[in-house]
Motif scaffolding. Sequence first.
Motif, PDB file in Angstrom:
ATOM      1  N   ILE A   1       0.851  -1.189   0.000  1.00 49.78           N
ATOM      2  CA  ILE A   1       0.000   0.000   0.000  1.00 49.78           C
ATOM      3  C   ILE A   1       0.891   1.244   0.000  1.00 49.78           C
ATOM      4  N   PRO A   2       1.333   1.679  -1.169  1.00 50.35           N
ATOM      5  CA  PRO A   2       2.197   2.862  -1.237  1.00 50.35           C
ATOM      6  C   PRO A   2       1.536   4.128  -0.706  1.00 50.35           C
ATOM      7  N   TYR A   3       0.197   4.192  -0.801  1.00 52.33           N
ATOM      8  CA  TYR A   3      -0.530   5.349  -0.284  1.00 52.33           C
ATOM      9  C   TYR A   3      -1.706   4.829   0.532  1.00 52.33           C
ATOM     10  N   ASP A   4      -1.604   4.953   1.850  1.00 52.85           N
ATOM     11  CA  ASP A   4      -2.589   4.321   2.734  1.00 52.85           C
ATOM     12  C   ASP A   4      -3.543   5.294   3.417  1.00 52.85           C
ATOM     13  N   LYS A   5      -3.552   6.555   2.985  1.00 53.79           N
ATOM     14  CA  LYS A   5      -4.375   7.563   3.670  1.00 53.79           C
ATOM     15  C   LYS A   5      -5.869   7.275   3.552  1.00 53.79           C
ATOM     16  N   LYS A   6      -6.290   6.587   2.488  1.00 53.27           N
ATOM     17  CA  LYS A   6      -7.707   6.292   2.290  1.00 53.27           C
ATOM     18  C   LYS A   6      -8.103   4.908   2.797  1.00 53.27           C
ATOM     19  N   LEU A   7      -7.126   4.100   3.182  1.00 53.59           N
ATOM     20  CA  LEU A   7      -7.397   2.744   3.641  1.00 53.59           C
ATOM     21  C   LEU A   7      -8.038   2.777   5.029  1.00 53.59           C
ATOM     22  N   ASN A   8      -9.050   1.930   5.244  1.00 50.22           N
ATOM     23  CA  ASN A   8      -9.784   1.951   6.518  1.00 50.22           C
ATOM     24  C   ASN A   8      -9.116   1.160   7.626  1.00 50.22           C
ATOM     25  N   VAL A   9      -8.043   0.426   7.317  1.00 47.06           N
ATOM     26  CA  VAL A   9      -7.269  -0.308   8.317  1.00 47.06           C
ATOM     27  C   VAL A   9      -5.796  -0.018   8.056  1.00 47.06           C
ATOM     28  N   SER A  10      -4.924  -0.525   8.908  1.00 52.89           N
ATOM     29  CA  SER A  10      -3.496  -0.344   8.658  1.00 52.89           C
ATOM     30  C   SER A  10      -3.044  -1.279   7.543  1.00 52.89           C
ATOM     31  N   GLY A  11      -1.931  -0.919   6.923  1.00 52.97           N
ATOM     32  CA  GLY A  11      -1.370  -1.783   5.898  1.00 52.97           C
ATOM     33  C   GLY A  11      -1.022  -3.151   6.445  1.00 52.97           C
ATOM     34  N   ASP A  12      -0.510  -3.191   7.662  1.00 54.95           N
ATOM     35  CA  ASP A  12      -0.152  -4.472   8.285  1.00 54.95           C
ATOM     36  C   ASP A  12      -1.387  -5.350   8.485  1.00 54.95           C
ATOM     37  N   GLU A  13      -2.492  -4.743   8.896  1.00 52.87           N
ATOM     38  CA  GLU A  13      -3.718  -5.527   9.088  1.00 52.87           C
ATOM     39  C   GLU A  13      -4.233  -6.060   7.762  1.00 52.87           C
ATOM     40  N   LEU A  14      -4.174  -5.220   6.733  1.00 51.57           N
ATOM     41  CA  LEU A  14      -4.631  -5.665   5.416  1.00 51.57           C
ATOM     42  C   LEU A  14      -3.815  -6.866   4.938  1.00 51.57           C
ATOM     43  N   ARG A  15      -2.494  -6.784   5.084  1.00 53.44           N
ATOM     44  CA  ARG A  15      -1.641  -7.896   4.675  1.00 53.44           C
ATOM     45  C   ARG A  15      -1.914  -9.142   5.491  1.00 53.44           C
ATOM     46  N   ALA A  16      -2.094  -8.961   6.794  1.00 51.36           N
ATOM     47  CA  ALA A  16      -2.329 -10.108   7.669  1.00 51.36           C
ATOM     48  C   ALA A  16      -3.632 -10.829   7.316  1.00 51.36           C
ATOM     49  N   VAL A  17      -4.639 -10.079   6.935  1.00 46.45           N
ATOM     50  CA  VAL A  17      -5.941 -10.666   6.633  1.00 46.45           C
ATOM     51  C   VAL A  17      -5.948 -11.346   5.259  1.00 46.45           C
ATOM     52  N   LEU A  18      -5.359 -10.705   4.258  1.00 47.25           N
ATOM     53  CA  LEU A  18      -5.524 -11.180   2.889  1.00 47.25           C
ATOM     54  C   LEU A  18      -4.389 -12.050   2.357  1.00 47.25           C
ATOM     55  N   SER A  19      -3.180 -11.847   2.825  1.00 45.75           N
ATOM     56  CA  SER A  19      -2.046 -12.596   2.281  1.00 45.75           C
ATOM     57  C   SER A  19      -2.242 -14.093   2.463  1.00 45.75           C
ATOM     58  N   GLY A  20      -2.005 -14.832   1.405  1.00 45.09           N
ATOM     59  CA  GLY A  20      -2.147 -16.281   1.440  1.00 45.09           C
ATOM     60  C   GLY A  20      -3.531 -16.786   1.117  1.00 45.09           C
ATOM     61  N   GLN A  21      -4.492 -15.888   0.985  1.00 44.55           N
ATOM     62  CA  GLN A  21      -5.855 -16.299   0.646  1.00 44.55           C
ATOM     63  C   GLN A  21      -6.024 -16.421  -0.877  1.00 44.55           C
ATOM     64  N   LYS A  22      -6.867 -17.347  -1.284  1.00 47.77           N
ATOM     65  CA  LYS A  22      -7.207 -17.492  -2.695  1.00 47.77           C
ATOM     66  C   LYS A  22      -8.354 -16.546  -3.033  1.00 47.77           C
ATOM     67  N   LEU A  23      -8.225 -15.905  -4.190  1.00 47.45           N
ATOM     68  CA  LEU A  23      -9.287 -15.022  -4.659  1.00 47.45           C
ATOM     69  C   LEU A  23     -10.380 -15.864  -5.308  1.00 47.45           C
ATOM     70  N   LYS A  24     -11.576 -15.803  -4.745  1.00 49.07           N
ATOM     71  CA  LYS A  24     -12.692 -16.581  -5.294  1.00 49.07           C
ATOM     72  C   LYS A  24     -13.302 -15.928  -6.527  1.00 49.07           C
ATOM     73  N   SER A  25     -13.501 -14.623  -6.455  1.00 47.20           N
ATOM     74  CA  SER A  25     -14.162 -13.942  -7.564  1.00 47.20           C
ATOM     75  C   SER A  25     -13.953 -12.442  -7.452  1.00 47.20           C
ATOM     76  N   VAL A  26     -14.226 -11.760  -8.567  1.00 48.80           N
ATOM     77  CA  VAL A  26     -14.270 -10.294  -8.580  1.00 48.80           C
ATOM     78  C   VAL A  26     -15.659  -9.902  -9.063  1.00 48.80           C
ATOM     79  N   SER A  27     -16.323  -9.052  -8.318  1.00 46.97           N
ATOM     80  CA  SER A  27     -17.680  -8.629  -8.660  1.00 46.97           C
ATOM     81  C   SER A  27     -17.791  -7.118  -8.554  1.00 46.97           C
ATOM     82  N   ARG A  28     -18.922  -6.607  -8.950  1.00 44.08           N
ATOM     83  CA  ARG A  28     -19.188  -5.171  -8.848  1.00 44.08           C
ATOM     84  C   ARG A  28     -20.327  -4.934  -7.888  1.00 44.08           C
ATOM     85  N   SER A  29     -20.215  -3.895  -7.088  1.00 43.58           N
ATOM     86  CA  SER A  29     -21.299  -3.471  -6.210  1.00 43.58           C
ATOM     87  C   SER A  29     -21.386  -1.956  -6.289  1.00 43.58           C
ATOM     88  N   GLY A  30     -22.438  -1.444  -6.934  1.00 38.34           N
ATOM     89  CA  GLY A  30     -22.519   0.006  -7.143  1.00 38.34           C
ATOM     90  C   GLY A  30     -21.335   0.464  -7.967  1.00 38.34           C
TER      91      GLY A  30
END
Length: 259
Positions: free
Chosen positions: A28-57
């Motif tokens: 996250i080179p620019y994290d001012k708009k992120l709702n959590v810390s960069g470390d939390e984002l990495r901890a939650v998502l790293s190593g997970q498989k992406l199931k799908s990409v969808s649109r909402s609004g």
Amino acid sequence: MPELPDLEVFSTNLDERLAGKKLSTVQIPYDKKLNVSGDELRAVLSGQKLKSVSRSGKELHFNFEKGDVLALHLMLRGQLHFFEESHVIKSPVIELFFEGGTGLVMSDFQKIATPTLNPSAAEAPDALDKSLNVDFISKAFKGKKAGVKAILLDQNKIRGIGNAYADEILWKAGISPFSIAGKIPEKKLKDLHQAINEVLKDAIAQIRKVHPGSITGEFRDFLKVHTQKHPESPTGAEIIIQKTGARKTYYTEEQELFS
């Protein structure tokens, strides 16, 4: 700003390219708009498989195997870029690195494009959701003194429609963008509901046909009234452009004013 039809095509193309891949890490080179810390984002998502990409609004949702969602909102000037192994893309906001070397960057020189981890469920319906029926529109407009275009643009009322497609929808429905929402008769609300579906679905089909594989940009070359390519609508009426602040409204005198 990309609107619903653009983002619907982007989500399909992103899904085709990335679904099933495991996320190695996130930067996250620019994290001012992120709702959590960069470390939390990495901890939650790293190593997970992406199931799908969808649109909402107006958001793209990256849906991961454990139920976590990364939402990306491109805002006015955000762009998405694929890369292999590394990149030299300017103004990166967030970078997703997948196993096998494939990556995705969201960039924005204005730095307002927004990544969100596990966004709250939206209360307003998506413009193409089945719950957005004539009855919903009738209740949403009843007694409202606001202009009809303002309601179409309000993402707390209906999600996904922006300035260009609001103009296209209202022209298709034969309703002036300056009409008072609460004054529009039931018959015209039915026309509005039909126009929302027809205009958005036709635009999705047009973008897929002319710009297959796209994951960024705004495609407006096929629009009928929100355009500077033609001085007249397809039915021969002069296209009038009215500027209010930074926003331009394109319409014709064919559209009925309810006030």
